[in-house]
Motif scaffolding. Sequence first.
Motif, PDB file in Angstrom:
ATOM      1  N   LEU A   1      16.942  60.752  42.997  1.00 21.21           N
ATOM      2  CA  LEU A   1      17.226  60.560  41.575  1.00 21.21           C
ATOM      3  C   LEU A   1      18.562  61.223  41.278  1.00 21.21           C
ATOM      4  CD1 LEU A   1      13.761  61.228  39.920  1.00 21.21           C
ATOM      5  CD2 LEU A   1      15.054  59.101  39.784  1.00 21.21           C
TER       6      LEU A   1
ATOM      7  N   PHE B   1      17.924  55.516  40.635  1.00 19.90           N
ATOM      8  CA  PHE B   1      16.851  55.706  41.608  1.00 19.90           C
ATOM      9  C   PHE B   1      17.267  55.020  42.897  1.00 19.90           C
ATOM     10  CE2 PHE B   1      13.280  54.269  44.075  1.00 19.90           C
ATOM     11  CZ  PHE B   1      12.568  55.443  44.220  1.00 19.90           C
TER      12      PHE B   1
ATOM     13  N   CYS C   1       9.319  52.953  42.375  1.00 19.43           N
ATOM     14  CA  CYS C   1       9.921  53.496  43.583  1.00 19.43           C
ATOM     15  C   CYS C   1       9.949  52.502  44.737  1.00 19.43           C
ATOM     16  CB  CYS C   1       9.169  54.763  43.991  1.00 19.43           C
ATOM     17  SG  CYS C   1       9.186  56.023  42.725  1.00 19.43           S
TER      18      CYS C   1
ATOM     19  N   CYS D   1       9.334  59.343  37.027  1.00 23.87           N
ATOM     20  CA  CYS D   1       9.001  57.999  37.509  1.00 23.87           C
ATOM     21  C   CYS D   1       7.516  57.824  37.791  1.00 23.87           C
ATOM     22  CB  CYS D   1       9.812  57.662  38.760  1.00 23.87           C
ATOM     23  SG  CYS D   1       9.714  58.864  40.095  1.00 23.87           S
TER      24      CYS D   1
END
Length: 331
Positions: free
Chosen positions: A86, A110, A153, A206
């Motif tokens: 990040l 990300f 992710c 996240c």
Amino acid sequence: MNRFLGPTTPRNATADVVDVRVSDTHDADEQAACLTDWGQCYEQMSHGSFDGHFESYRFDGIEIFREDTNQVVQQYGQPQAGTMTLAALLNISDDGRFCGTPVSPDHYFFLRGGKEFHFRTPQRVTLAAVTVNMERFAAYCQRVGELPPPGTCVDNGLIHKGEQDELGGVLTSLMQSLRHSPDMLRHDTLRRCLAEGIHSTVLGLCGPTENTAKDLTACTRQYVVNKARDYMREHVDEPITVSDLCAHIRVSRRTLQYSFQDVLGTNPARYLRNMRLNGARREIRRQTDERAPVADIAARWGFWHPSRFASEYKSLFGELPSATLKAAVKH
């Protein structure tokens, strides 16, 4: 000019090696080579001399780094597989593009390990980032009763910054302290507290947002708090973390959060911080030499920012740590 200050071996012989790296660069290729294991390629696109800066602090499966550049650069690369990163823009002169999407200070980047990225930087940019090992992050999520965030992710992309998100500020403050005293990373407790805080921050940015723990009964909340306080009393001379409590009580981080908030009117992180401040105070009061390093005592109890430790200490106890030490030595 490259200033390689690591690796160093932590005091716990079984712990990971700590790496500290600081570099001033004058070429885009030099800048690209600073971040190892990323296979990066930087191509300067604007006119003028290139000036860059890079600093990195790596410990226990985590790397915190900062990058400054003064020219438009096309960046290509692929973070190491098994990691996630990040990044926050701290200073930006004009718009850049990340994986084809315009970026602003309202975004976090990300980056998924093993996935190629493309970043066209603005003319001048300062970026602070943290890379975590996915296995260790998953282990932390399991300890606090959370699932590793799935959808966000999977691929590289942008995360919109929330009103309370302070990733950039946290990383900047942390690197300022480590820049001044990199040796503090030798303390096992400090590294463990830092890893806990970083993993918690990443999960908050996240992870899932639904709050199923709101449906707890008053009896359950009191039980959770009682179990937590019993554990704290049994380990009064140890710096306990939120994940320690979650693992011992077998509840999620959110259940612990709501229980403490409803029963004690505070969150578990703040409660534990006060516990650690009390632990540091007890250790300071045991000193017999006025030259005893208060900063080392603070680090052993998980406080990485000396001035903030002094401020929080004075707020809780009405005096600075140095005053406590002076009084202890006199007696």
